[in-house]
Scaffold this motif. Structure first.
Motif, PDB file in Angstrom:
ATOM      1  N   PRO A  30       6.654   4.068   5.273  1.00 35.30           N
ATOM      2  CA  PRO A  30       7.777   3.873   4.364  1.00 35.30           C
ATOM      3  C   PRO A  30       7.428   2.966   3.186  1.00 35.30           C
ATOM      4  O   PRO A  30       6.542   2.118   3.282  1.00 35.30           O
ATOM      5  N   THR A  31       8.142   3.163   2.100  1.00 35.01           N
ATOM      6  CA  THR A  31       8.011   2.339   0.904  1.00 35.01           C
ATOM      7  C   THR A  31       8.931   1.129   0.987  1.00 35.01           C
ATOM      8  O   THR A  31       8.647   0.080   0.440  1.00 35.01           O
ATOM      9  N   PHE A  32      10.059   1.311   1.695  1.00 37.64           N
ATOM     10  CA  PHE A  32      11.039   0.250   1.902  1.00 37.64           C
ATOM     11  C   PHE A  32      11.363   0.168   3.385  1.00 37.64           C
ATOM     12  O   PHE A  32      11.278   1.158   4.101  1.00 37.64           O
ATOM     13  N   LEU A  33      11.794  -1.023   3.825  1.00 35.26           N
ATOM     14  CA  LEU A  33      12.278  -1.209   5.190  1.00 35.26           C
ATOM     15  C   LEU A  33      13.693  -1.768   5.145  1.00 35.26           C
ATOM     16  O   LEU A  33      13.973  -2.706   4.385  1.00 35.26           O
ATOM     17  N   VAL A  86      20.996  -2.525   1.450  1.00 36.49           N
ATOM     18  CA  VAL A  86      19.732  -2.721   0.741  1.00 36.49           C
ATOM     19  C   VAL A  86      18.563  -2.547   1.703  1.00 36.49           C
ATOM     20  O   VAL A  86      18.701  -2.671   2.915  1.00 36.49           O
ATOM     21  N   ALA A  87      17.387  -2.275   1.116  1.00 36.06           N
ATOM     22  CA  ALA A  87      16.138  -2.205   1.861  1.00 36.06           C
ATOM     23  C   ALA A  87      15.079  -2.934   1.040  1.00 36.06           C
ATOM     24  O   ALA A  87      15.154  -2.991  -0.190  1.00 36.06           O
ATOM     25  N   TYR A  96      13.758   2.392   8.995  1.00 34.96           N
ATOM     26  CA  TYR A  96      14.714   1.458   9.610  1.00 34.96           C
ATOM     27  C   TYR A  96      14.085   0.799  10.824  1.00 34.96           C
ATOM     28  O   TYR A  96      13.507   1.470  11.672  1.00 34.96           O
ATOM     29  N   LEU A  97      14.231  -0.514  10.931  1.00 34.62           N
ATOM     30  CA  LEU A  97      13.676  -1.256  12.051  1.00 34.62           C
ATOM     31  C   LEU A  97      14.456  -1.041  13.345  1.00 34.62           C
ATOM     32  O   LEU A  97      13.959  -1.339  14.425  1.00 34.62           O
ATOM     33  N   SER A 139      14.146   7.796   9.227  1.00 34.13           N
ATOM     34  CA  SER A 139      13.844   7.488   7.828  1.00 34.13           C
ATOM     35  C   SER A 139      14.644   8.386   6.897  1.00 34.13           C
ATOM     36  O   SER A 139      15.004   9.516   7.248  1.00 34.13           O
ATOM     37  N   VAL A 140      14.909   7.869   5.695  1.00 29.36           N
ATOM     38  CA  VAL A 140      15.601   8.623   4.658  1.00 29.36           C
ATOM     39  C   VAL A 140      14.852   8.450   3.349  1.00 29.36           C
ATOM     40  O   VAL A 140      13.982   7.583   3.234  1.00 29.36           O
TER      41      VAL A 140
END
Length: 100
Positions: free
Chosen positions: A6-9, A17-18, A33-34, A39-40
């Protein structure tokens, strides 16, 4: 989606927000997502530096910003999904009372 992770978490499903895990250019990005939520993808609208945040939902000025499943900030401007979220459009919710 790519194989590079992922690029963001984001911490929890429903977070507004991520956090960027590397410097990000505008365009499609994967959010992991932790909490195990699948993932999206999000369309990033601006450059976002490592450690900074992207909006996962549209948020109106004055509304709460949810991270870690709790209210962490208040929007000081309208924020659109994919926007860079930082001090120019949010303020800390610490020591603030909820708006009824």
């Amino acid at each position: 989606m790519t194989n590079e992770g992922p690029t963001f978490l984001a911490h929890k499903s429903g977070d507004a927000v991520a956090v960027a895990v590397r410097d990000v250019e505008p365009g499609n990005a994967v959010v992991g997502y932790l909490d195990g939520t699948p993932s999206v993808e999000v369309e990033v609208r601006a450059e976002i530096p490592l450690g900074h945040k992207v909006a996962m939902v549209d948020t109106s000025s004055g509304s709460d910003v949810i991270e870690y499943g709790v209210r962490t900030a208040i929007a000081t401007a309208d924020i659109t999904k994919g926007d860079y979220v930082h001090t120019h459009n949010v303020r800390s919710a610490r020591w603030q009372t909820s708006v009824a």
